[in-house]
Design a protein around this motif. Structure first.
Motif, PDB file in Angstrom:
ATOM      1  N   HIS A   1       0.825  -1.213   0.000  1.00  0.00           N
ATOM      2  CA  HIS A   1       0.000   0.000   0.000  1.00  0.00           C
ATOM      3  C   HIS A   1       0.857   1.260   0.000  1.00  0.00           C
ATOM      4  O   HIS A   1       0.561   2.224  -0.724  1.00  0.00           O
ATOM      5  CB  HIS A   1      -0.953   0.005   1.200  1.00  0.00           C
ATOM      6  CG  HIS A   1      -1.815   1.235   1.231  1.00  0.00           C
ATOM      7  ND1 HIS A   1      -2.804   1.460   0.285  1.00  0.00           N
ATOM      8  CD2 HIS A   1      -1.815   2.328   2.023  1.00  0.00           C
ATOM      9  CE1 HIS A   1      -3.368   2.628   0.519  1.00  0.00           C
ATOM     10  NE2 HIS A   1      -2.783   3.180   1.562  1.00  0.00           N
TER      11      HIS A   1
ATOM     12  N   ARG B   1       2.185   1.680  -3.676  1.00  0.00           N
ATOM     13  CA  ARG B   1       1.308   1.565  -4.843  1.00  0.00           C
ATOM     14  C   ARG B   1       1.669   2.638  -5.873  1.00  0.00           C
ATOM     15  O   ARG B   1       1.966   3.774  -5.512  1.00  0.00           O
ATOM     16  CB  ARG B   1      -0.158   1.761  -4.430  1.00  0.00           C
ATOM     17  CG  ARG B   1      -0.726   0.607  -3.619  1.00  0.00           C
ATOM     18  CD  ARG B   1      -1.156  -0.551  -4.488  1.00  0.00           C
ATOM     19  NE  ARG B   1      -2.000  -1.504  -3.767  1.00  0.00           N
ATOM     20  CZ  ARG B   1      -2.410  -2.665  -4.291  1.00  0.00           C
ATOM     21  NH1 ARG B   1      -2.052  -3.031  -5.513  1.00  0.00           N
ATOM     22  NH2 ARG B   1      -3.179  -3.475  -3.588  1.00  0.00           N
TER      23      ARG B   1
ATOM     24  N   ASP C   1      -8.302  10.616   6.407  1.00  0.00           N
ATOM     25  CA  ASP C   1      -8.114   9.611   5.369  1.00  0.00           C
ATOM     26  C   ASP C   1      -8.357   8.222   5.985  1.00  0.00           C
ATOM     27  O   ASP C   1      -7.916   7.950   7.100  1.00  0.00           O
ATOM     28  CB  ASP C   1      -6.674   9.729   4.847  1.00  0.00           C
ATOM     29  CG  ASP C   1      -6.427   8.820   3.658  1.00  0.00           C
ATOM     30  OD1 ASP C   1      -6.398   9.333   2.532  1.00  0.00           O
ATOM     31  OD2 ASP C   1      -6.264   7.587   3.845  1.00  0.00           O
TER      32      ASP C   1
ATOM     33  N   PHE D   1      -7.070   5.467   5.538  1.00  0.00           N
ATOM     34  CA  PHE D   1      -5.860   4.710   5.861  1.00  0.00           C
ATOM     35  C   PHE D   1      -5.168   5.241   7.121  1.00  0.00           C
ATOM     36  O   PHE D   1      -4.231   4.622   7.613  1.00  0.00           O
ATOM     37  CB  PHE D   1      -4.910   4.686   4.668  1.00  0.00           C
ATOM     38  CG  PHE D   1      -5.435   3.829   3.557  1.00  0.00           C
ATOM     39  CD1 PHE D   1      -5.242   2.459   3.574  1.00  0.00           C
ATOM     40  CD2 PHE D   1      -6.168   4.377   2.524  1.00  0.00           C
ATOM     41  CE1 PHE D   1      -5.747   1.649   2.580  1.00  0.00           C
ATOM     42  CE2 PHE D   1      -6.684   3.586   1.514  1.00  0.00           C
ATOM     43  CZ  PHE D   1      -6.478   2.222   1.537  1.00  0.00           C
TER      44      PHE D   1
ATOM     45  N   LEU E   1      -7.504   3.762  -8.699  1.00  0.00           N
ATOM     46  CA  LEU E   1      -7.352   3.593  -7.251  1.00  0.00           C
ATOM     47  C   LEU E   1      -8.121   2.399  -6.700  1.00  0.00           C
ATOM     48  O   LEU E   1      -8.232   2.231  -5.492  1.00  0.00           O
ATOM     49  CB  LEU E   1      -7.824   4.862  -6.529  1.00  0.00           C
ATOM     50  CG  LEU E   1      -7.059   6.138  -6.887  1.00  0.00           C
ATOM     51  CD1 LEU E   1      -7.728   7.353  -6.262  1.00  0.00           C
ATOM     52  CD2 LEU E   1      -5.604   6.042  -6.415  1.00  0.00           C
TER      53      LEU E   1
ATOM     54  N   TYR F   1      -7.468  -0.549  -6.180  1.00  0.00           N
ATOM     55  CA  TYR F   1      -6.722  -1.376  -5.218  1.00  0.00           C
ATOM     56  C   TYR F   1      -6.949  -0.924  -3.776  1.00  0.00           C
ATOM     57  O   TYR F   1      -6.685  -1.670  -2.843  1.00  0.00           O
ATOM     58  CB  TYR F   1      -5.225  -1.347  -5.544  1.00  0.00           C
ATOM     59  CG  TYR F   1      -4.618   0.029  -5.473  1.00  0.00           C
ATOM     60  CD1 TYR F   1      -4.266   0.596  -4.252  1.00  0.00           C
ATOM     61  CD2 TYR F   1      -4.438   0.800  -6.628  1.00  0.00           C
ATOM     62  CE1 TYR F   1      -3.747   1.874  -4.174  1.00  0.00           C
ATOM     63  CE2 TYR F   1      -3.912   2.084  -6.559  1.00  0.00           C
ATOM     64  CZ  TYR F   1      -3.573   2.610  -5.331  1.00  0.00           C
ATOM     65  OH  TYR F   1      -3.072   3.884  -5.249  1.00  0.00           O
ATOM     66  N   GLN F   2      -7.411   0.315  -3.599  1.00  0.00           N
ATOM     67  CA  GLN F   2      -7.626   0.789  -2.230  1.00  0.00           C
ATOM     68  C   GLN F   2      -8.701  -0.015  -1.507  1.00  0.00           C
ATOM     69  O   GLN F   2      -8.723  -0.061  -0.277  1.00  0.00           O
ATOM     70  CB  GLN F   2      -7.981   2.282  -2.227  1.00  0.00           C
ATOM     71  CG  GLN F   2      -6.816   3.146  -2.712  1.00  0.00           C
ATOM     72  CD  GLN F   2      -7.011   4.620  -2.422  1.00  0.00           C
ATOM     73  OE1 GLN F   2      -8.091   5.042  -2.048  1.00  0.00           O
ATOM     74  NE2 GLN F   2      -5.949   5.395  -2.594  1.00  0.00           N
ATOM     75  N   HIS F   3      -9.607  -0.679  -2.256  1.00  0.00           N
ATOM     76  CA  HIS F   3     -10.621  -1.501  -1.597  1.00  0.00           C
ATOM     77  C   HIS F   3      -9.968  -2.611  -0.785  1.00  0.00           C
ATOM     78  O   HIS F   3     -10.287  -2.806   0.388  1.00  0.00           O
ATOM     79  CB  HIS F   3     -11.591  -2.095  -2.631  1.00  0.00           C
ATOM     80  CG  HIS F   3     -12.510  -1.079  -3.223  1.00  0.00           C
ATOM     81  ND1 HIS F   3     -12.356  -0.595  -4.499  1.00  0.00           N
ATOM     82  CD2 HIS F   3     -13.580  -0.415  -2.697  1.00  0.00           C
ATOM     83  CE1 HIS F   3     -13.306   0.311  -4.748  1.00  0.00           C
ATOM     84  NE2 HIS F   3     -14.050   0.436  -3.668  1.00  0.00           N
TER      85      HIS F   3
ATOM     86  N   ASP G   1      -6.709  -2.858   0.018  1.00  0.00           N
ATOM     87  CA  ASP G   1      -5.727  -2.313   0.968  1.00  0.00           C
ATOM     88  C   ASP G   1      -6.424  -1.842   2.250  1.00  0.00           C
ATOM     89  O   ASP G   1      -5.929  -2.078   3.361  1.00  0.00           O
ATOM     90  CB  ASP G   1      -4.957  -1.134   0.351  1.00  0.00           C
ATOM     91  CG  ASP G   1      -4.000  -1.567  -0.763  1.00  0.00           C
ATOM     92  OD1 ASP G   1      -4.035  -2.743  -1.158  1.00  0.00           O
ATOM     93  OD2 ASP G   1      -3.221  -0.705  -1.235  1.00  0.00           O
ATOM     94  N   LEU G   2      -7.570  -1.191   2.098  1.00  0.00           N
ATOM     95  CA  LEU G   2      -8.273  -0.686   3.286  1.00  0.00           C
ATOM     96  C   LEU G   2      -8.845  -1.846   4.111  1.00  0.00           C
ATOM     97  O   LEU G   2      -8.794  -1.819   5.348  1.00  0.00           O
ATOM     98  CB  LEU G   2      -9.395   0.284   2.900  1.00  0.00           C
ATOM     99  CG  LEU G   2     -10.145   0.874   4.099  1.00  0.00           C
ATOM    100  CD1 LEU G   2      -9.204   1.658   5.022  1.00  0.00           C
ATOM    101  CD2 LEU G   2     -11.297   1.767   3.645  1.00  0.00           C
TER     102      LEU G   2
ATOM    103  N   SER H   1     -10.912  -5.785  -7.652  1.00  0.00           N
ATOM    104  CA  SER H   1     -10.286  -5.528  -6.344  1.00  0.00           C
ATOM    105  C   SER H   1     -11.203  -5.992  -5.214  1.00  0.00           C
ATOM    106  O   SER H   1     -10.743  -6.533  -4.208  1.00  0.00           O
ATOM    107  CB  SER H   1      -9.971  -4.038  -6.191  1.00  0.00           C
ATOM    108  OG  SER H   1      -9.423  -3.778  -4.922  1.00  0.00           O
TER     109      SER H   1
END
Lengths: 214, 214
Positions: A91, A94, B51, B53, B78, B80-82, B84-85, B136
């Motif tokens: 992360h 990325r 944020d 994260f 973005l 991939y943020q699903h 990662d979070l 993702s």
């Protein structure tokens, strides 16, 4: 190269530090225990002492390579930290090309003629006591294989991963490697050499490779 | 209950806030944009603006439930943020039972008679422009299924997820739900009701369920 090593005082990490220093690279040890690192490495490496999950992008941006050699003791209930840390590092990086991320995985995610080595390991009596670690590292690789926007590579040892000096080595991809005597073994010294060789002459991208002693 | 909602101002999140408030629950909105949340909810909810994260364990420990309704606009890089979070939240809550973690997933990870819906979606012309998000969220569920030490549940909409009021609903597990006319649709209002019903009467543990309008 500027090489950061998470878990630098551990079984894999400490040998990688030595090999990297011998080849003239600049090493940053990212460790929890500053005293242990100072005792082991003296002034030969830069030490960043913090919990691996507190590592920030800032800690990594000056490095060419970050090696995740983090591991929790076998049989502890903390095995999930392997995948959690991999995702944390991915992360942070990325949509970057540098630093390159190297993940030291287990052998469990390697293929055998009868399927995943992990599934063979599960059949060993009392494997319940330690199976969490190879299982988490298998999930870690499953996750990494979904990652296309980070410059990562995974490394698995042979089925048996022992402390020992470097030897010649053979490389493979996703299958357990055996020698002519059906022995599948790699030493920590050989792992370190093979990883440094790959760093100096990159040939594997967004995939995993494996190593055995010759 | 004390319910925290990440992405509270979004398509799913905002309807869940309304439904939760209507039922007398205490809502904490975990959002990036404080002004947007204040405008939407006034003083009816507690707002934590940061944020996603940067959310800490401290932010979550007083809550009974945390709903991850975070989403990035379709077609953005973005997606991939699903995953990662999801890992970030799971990591914060490893080895806990409370708060319960609810993940709003996509429909892509649902099964059809011809395999994963995601694989059907990939065959749609120009799906490349938006496939990253269902992909993702499918990886997100793959990851969640490895998690046995957190109190999590996943929720997938029907194949079509539209803005609209609540209706009666039908529940399923891992297969796309269709009505008698082969329509697979759920509204944001119905999703909110079904999620609140599940929170008030828990029946799904460490698994995913899906909802369609009746």
């Amino acid at each position: 190269m500027k090489i950061g090593i998470i878990g630098a005082t551990g079984k894999s990490g400490s040998k990688i530090v030595t090999e990297a220093l011998n080849r003239g690279h600049q090493v940053t040890a990212l460790v929890r225990n500053k005293d242990k690192a100072t005792k082991l490495f003296g002034g030969t490496v830069t030490i960043i002492a913090k919990d691996a999950f507190d590592i920030t992008k800032q800690d990594l941006t000056n490095l060419d390579v970050v090696i995740d050699a983090f591991s929790v003791p076998l049989g502890k209930h903390l095995a999930y930290q392997h995948i959690d840390l991999a995702v944390h590092l991915v992360h942070l990086l990325r949509e970057t090309e540098t630093p390159r991320l190297v993940f030291i995985l287990g052998a469990g995610s390697l293929q055998t003629d009868d399927g995943l080595l992990l599934d063979q390991l599960k059949k060993i009596p009392d494997s319940q006591a330690w199976i969490d670690t190879p299982e988490s590292q298998t999930h870690e690789l499953d996750f990494l294989r979904t990652v296309t926007n980070v410059n990562w590579v995974g490394v698995s040892p042979a089925a048996s991963f022992v402390d020992g000096p470097k030897t010649d080595y053979a490389l493979g991809k996703d299958h357990v490697l055996y020698d002519a005597n059906q022995k599948s073994e790699v030493s920590t010294g050989t792992m370190a050499v093979a990883i440094l060789d790959e760093l100096e002459n990159p040939s594997v991208h967004q995939a995993r490779f494996t190593i055995r002693n010759k």
